[in-house]
Design a protein around this motif. Sequence first.
Motif, PDB file in Angstrom:
ATOM      1  N   TYR A  95      16.506 -11.353  -9.580  1.00  0.00           N
ATOM      2  CA  TYR A  95      17.311 -10.432  -8.778  1.00  0.00           C
ATOM      3  C   TYR A  95      16.828  -8.990  -8.950  1.00  0.00           C
ATOM      4  O   TYR A  95      17.586  -8.098  -9.303  1.00  0.00           O
ATOM      5  N   SER A  96      15.541  -8.837  -8.688  1.00  0.00           N
ATOM      6  CA  SER A  96      14.946  -7.499  -8.674  1.00  0.00           C
ATOM      7  C   SER A  96      14.890  -7.007  -7.226  1.00  0.00           C
ATOM      8  O   SER A  96      14.854  -7.804  -6.283  1.00  0.00           O
ATOM      9  N   ILE A  97      14.865  -5.702  -7.046  1.00  0.00           N
ATOM     10  CA  ILE A  97      14.864  -5.120  -5.713  1.00  0.00           C
ATOM     11  C   ILE A  97      13.933  -3.918  -5.674  1.00  0.00           C
ATOM     12  O   ILE A  97      13.847  -3.146  -6.627  1.00  0.00           O
ATOM     13  N   VAL A  98      13.196  -3.792  -4.560  1.00  0.00           N
ATOM     14  CA  VAL A  98      12.343  -2.628  -4.300  1.00  0.00           C
ATOM     15  C   VAL A  98      13.014  -1.822  -3.194  1.00  0.00           C
ATOM     16  O   VAL A  98      13.236  -2.334  -2.097  1.00  0.00           O
TER      17      VAL A  98
ATOM     18  N   GLY B  81      11.028  -1.191  -8.223  1.00  0.00           N
ATOM     19  CA  GLY B  81       9.984  -0.435  -7.545  1.00  0.00           C
ATOM     20  C   GLY B  81      10.552   0.395  -6.412  1.00  0.00           C
ATOM     21  O   GLY B  81      11.674   0.172  -5.947  1.00  0.00           O
ATOM     22  N   LEU B  82       9.769   1.387  -5.975  1.00  0.00           N
ATOM     23  CA  LEU B  82      10.130   2.258  -4.852  1.00  0.00           C
ATOM     24  C   LEU B  82       8.948   2.327  -3.892  1.00  0.00           C
ATOM     25  O   LEU B  82       7.797   2.377  -4.326  1.00  0.00           O
ATOM     26  N   PHE B  83       9.242   2.305  -2.584  1.00  0.00           N
ATOM     27  CA  PHE B  83       8.175   2.440  -1.595  1.00  0.00           C
ATOM     28  C   PHE B  83       8.501   3.599  -0.652  1.00  0.00           C
ATOM     29  O   PHE B  83       9.652   4.009  -0.502  1.00  0.00           O
ATOM     30  N   GLU B  84       7.472   4.120  -0.030  1.00  0.00           N
ATOM     31  CA  GLU B  84       7.626   5.199   0.956  1.00  0.00           C
ATOM     32  C   GLU B  84       6.644   4.947   2.093  1.00  0.00           C
ATOM     33  O   GLU B  84       5.459   5.234   1.991  1.00  0.00           O
ATOM     34  N   GLY B  85       7.157   4.391   3.189  1.00  0.00           N
ATOM     35  CA  GLY B  85       6.304   4.056   4.325  1.00  0.00           C
ATOM     36  C   GLY B  85       6.101   5.188   5.299  1.00  0.00           C
ATOM     37  O   GLY B  85       5.287   5.070   6.218  1.00  0.00           O
ATOM     38  N   GLY B  86       6.832   6.302   5.139  1.00  0.00           N
ATOM     39  CA  GLY B  86       6.653   7.425   6.038  1.00  0.00           C
ATOM     40  C   GLY B  86       7.535   7.381   7.266  1.00  0.00           C
ATOM     41  O   GLY B  86       7.407   8.220   8.149  1.00  0.00           O
ATOM     42  N   MET B  87       8.444   6.407   7.358  1.00  0.00           N
ATOM     43  CA  MET B  87       9.398   6.315   8.456  1.00  0.00           C
ATOM     44  C   MET B  87      10.802   6.319   7.864  1.00  0.00           C
ATOM     45  O   MET B  87      11.141   5.455   7.055  1.00  0.00           O
ATOM     46  N   GLY B  88      11.608   7.330   8.262  1.00  0.00           N
ATOM     47  CA  GLY B  88      12.944   7.460   7.698  1.00  0.00           C
ATOM     48  C   GLY B  88      13.812   6.240   7.916  1.00  0.00           C
ATOM     49  O   GLY B  88      14.662   5.908   7.079  1.00  0.00           O
TER      50      GLY B  88
ATOM     51  N   GLU C 287       0.811  -1.211   0.000  1.00  0.00           N
ATOM     52  CA  GLU C 287       0.000   0.000   0.000  1.00  0.00           C
ATOM     53  C   GLU C 287       0.849   1.268   0.000  1.00  0.00           C
ATOM     54  O   GLU C 287       0.317   2.365  -0.161  1.00  0.00           O
ATOM     55  N   HIS C 288       2.160   1.124   0.219  1.00  0.00           N
ATOM     56  CA  HIS C 288       3.046   2.291   0.287  1.00  0.00           C
ATOM     57  C   HIS C 288       3.961   2.387  -0.935  1.00  0.00           C
ATOM     58  O   HIS C 288       4.954   3.114  -0.891  1.00  0.00           O
ATOM     59  N   MET C 289       3.645   1.695  -1.994  1.00  0.00           N
ATOM     60  CA  MET C 289       4.489   1.727  -3.194  1.00  0.00           C
ATOM     61  C   MET C 289       4.311   3.061  -3.934  1.00  0.00           C
ATOM     62  O   MET C 289       3.199   3.482  -4.207  1.00  0.00           O
ATOM     63  N   LYS C 290       5.439   3.701  -4.260  1.00  0.00           N
ATOM     64  CA  LYS C 290       5.412   4.923  -5.071  1.00  0.00           C
ATOM     65  C   LYS C 290       5.429   4.579  -6.550  1.00  0.00           C
ATOM     66  O   LYS C 290       4.847   5.302  -7.367  1.00  0.00           O
ATOM     67  N   SER C 291       6.148   3.509  -6.873  1.00  0.00           N
ATOM     68  CA  SER C 291       6.191   3.045  -8.256  1.00  0.00           C
ATOM     69  C   SER C 291       6.502   1.558  -8.245  1.00  0.00           C
ATOM     70  O   SER C 291       7.154   1.052  -7.334  1.00  0.00           O
ATOM     71  N   GLY C 292       6.042   0.859  -9.279  1.00  0.00           N
ATOM     72  CA  GLY C 292       6.233  -0.579  -9.327  1.00  0.00           C
ATOM     73  C   GLY C 292       5.341  -1.293  -8.327  1.00  0.00           C
ATOM     74  O   GLY C 292       4.429  -0.706  -7.737  1.00  0.00           O
ATOM     75  N   SER C 293       5.605  -2.570  -8.114  1.00  0.00           N
ATOM     76  CA  SER C 293       4.825  -3.369  -7.165  1.00  0.00           C
ATOM     77  C   SER C 293       5.675  -4.534  -6.689  1.00  0.00           C
ATOM     78  O   SER C 293       6.707  -4.873  -7.291  1.00  0.00           O
ATOM     79  N   LEU C 294       5.214  -5.160  -5.589  1.00  0.00           N
ATOM     80  CA  LEU C 294       5.941  -6.307  -5.048  1.00  0.00           C
ATOM     81  C   LEU C 294       5.847  -7.519  -5.968  1.00  0.00           C
ATOM     82  O   LEU C 294       6.677  -8.431  -5.873  1.00  0.00           O
TER      83      LEU C 294
ATOM     84  N   THR D 206      16.627   5.015  -9.929  1.00  0.00           N
ATOM     85  CA  THR D 206      15.186   4.943 -10.094  1.00  0.00           C
ATOM     86  C   THR D 206      14.845   3.588 -10.693  1.00  0.00           C
ATOM     87  O   THR D 206      15.732   2.737 -10.876  1.00  0.00           O
ATOM     88  N   VAL D 207      13.585   3.381 -10.999  1.00  0.00           N
ATOM     89  CA  VAL D 207      13.145   2.088 -11.531  1.00  0.00           C
ATOM     90  C   VAL D 207      13.873   1.796 -12.851  1.00  0.00           C
ATOM     91  O   VAL D 207      13.937   2.650 -13.747  1.00  0.00           O
ATOM     92  N   GLY D 208      14.438   0.593 -12.937  1.00  0.00           N
ATOM     93  CA  GLY D 208      15.173   0.175 -14.124  1.00  0.00           C
ATOM     94  C   GLY D 208      16.676   0.253 -13.981  1.00  0.00           C
ATOM     95  O   GLY D 208      17.400  -0.364 -14.772  1.00  0.00           O
ATOM     96  N   ASP D 209      17.166   0.984 -12.979  1.00  0.00           N
ATOM     97  CA  ASP D 209      18.614   1.107 -12.772  1.00  0.00           C
ATOM     98  C   ASP D 209      19.157  -0.126 -12.046  1.00  0.00           C
ATOM     99  O   ASP D 209      18.413  -0.903 -11.443  1.00  0.00           O
TER     100      ASP D 209
END
Length: 415
Positions: free
Chosen positions: A146-149, A191-198, A131-138, A161-164
């Motif tokens: 060997y993909s990483i979020v 993918g990138l996520f942002e959970g709101g906790m640094g 629910e906290h994904m900014k781009s991509g998905s799990l 960013t996505v694809g690097d």
Amino acid sequence: MYQPFEYFLGFRYTRSRRKNHFISFISMTSMLGITVGVMALIVVMSVMNGFHKEIRERILGMASHATITAFEGGLAEWPDAMRLAGEHPKVIGAAPYVEMQVMTVRGESVSGAVIRGIDPSMEAQVLDVGEHMKSGSLETLNAGDYSIVLGSELALKLGVTVGDKVTVVAPTSMVTPVGTIPRLKRFTVSGLFEGGMGEYDSGVGIVHIRDAAKLARLGDSVTGVRLKVEDLFEAQQISRELAESLPNLYYVSDWSDHHRNFFRALKMEKRMVGLLLALIVLVAAFNIVSMMVMVVTEKQSDIAILRTLGASSRSILKIFIVQGAAIGVLGVVLGVILGVLLALNVESIVDTFERIFNLQFIDPDLYYISKLPSDLHWDDVAMTAVVAFIITLAATLYPALRASGIQPAEALRYE
């Protein structure tokens, strides 16, 4: 005049508007001070509860309610651990995971991170990272790809960013003809996520559990099993019950163990802020003392008449306690009503002020939230009201004792 007459006279003195208007002014000021103090306490405590709830939910969005791990090394019997944990009636979800400390490298940018291996098909049972994904998905995490979020802040530090591509340096090493070298693996950011906790956004990368197990050289083992329970506040008790029912090969911990110091600090902060705000009520109580002393001085002739008519020292004491307590009760009641109303509507009130004055009280780029949270706890309201009433009641004792002529030590003998 009704009986007992002490209550009648106490309320009559409270309503009296003759003679000294300055006393009435101090009485009104004291009542307003108590009202403001109680109202501020309730609102601030509710806002702090809202912030604590927001922080707790964000932490638990990335950390499970409870975990089962082995005492040493990897957990090879994790299917049995999941089955046994699932038999507990209050455990509603379980999923295996692999976790390890690594270094992430992109060109000249290097950052420490925690690599967490998950099974995308089971992850939703224990956490809401999706629910906290900014781009991509799990779902883009497939075994062998060997993909990483990455967390959004970690990706920003690495400049990806996505694809690097990102190189992950594991703490385990390999022996080669040229010597011992660290294990390296290139992952593709999916993918990138942002959970709101640094703590998580800047230091966590999520990969498929099989890729993480290969990197950590765990084989078919995992780091542990994460659990989700019905009530997170019962996680500690459920963990104890699981620890007693599971074999001694497993170690069970809950979310409060992993963040114990942090939540203790939040609890201490709430207590200290409440104590500081209680000083507002204490200042208002001093106003009650000064007001009551002036009332006693003004009513000396009335006291003499009452004593001549047969009123006891205890009756005089009651009269002035009733007068001071009435001011305190009215202030506490008004403070509770206004405090509850403000606490329940603080978000809409702040939104209104922001629209009118074109201000932004909370910067979402800094605090990850855009609204002022509020979570009203009725036990906090009750505690605030009781403490405020006790303070105001204590403030009336000295003037009342002075009016009655009773010494403090002698007053303790009255029932």
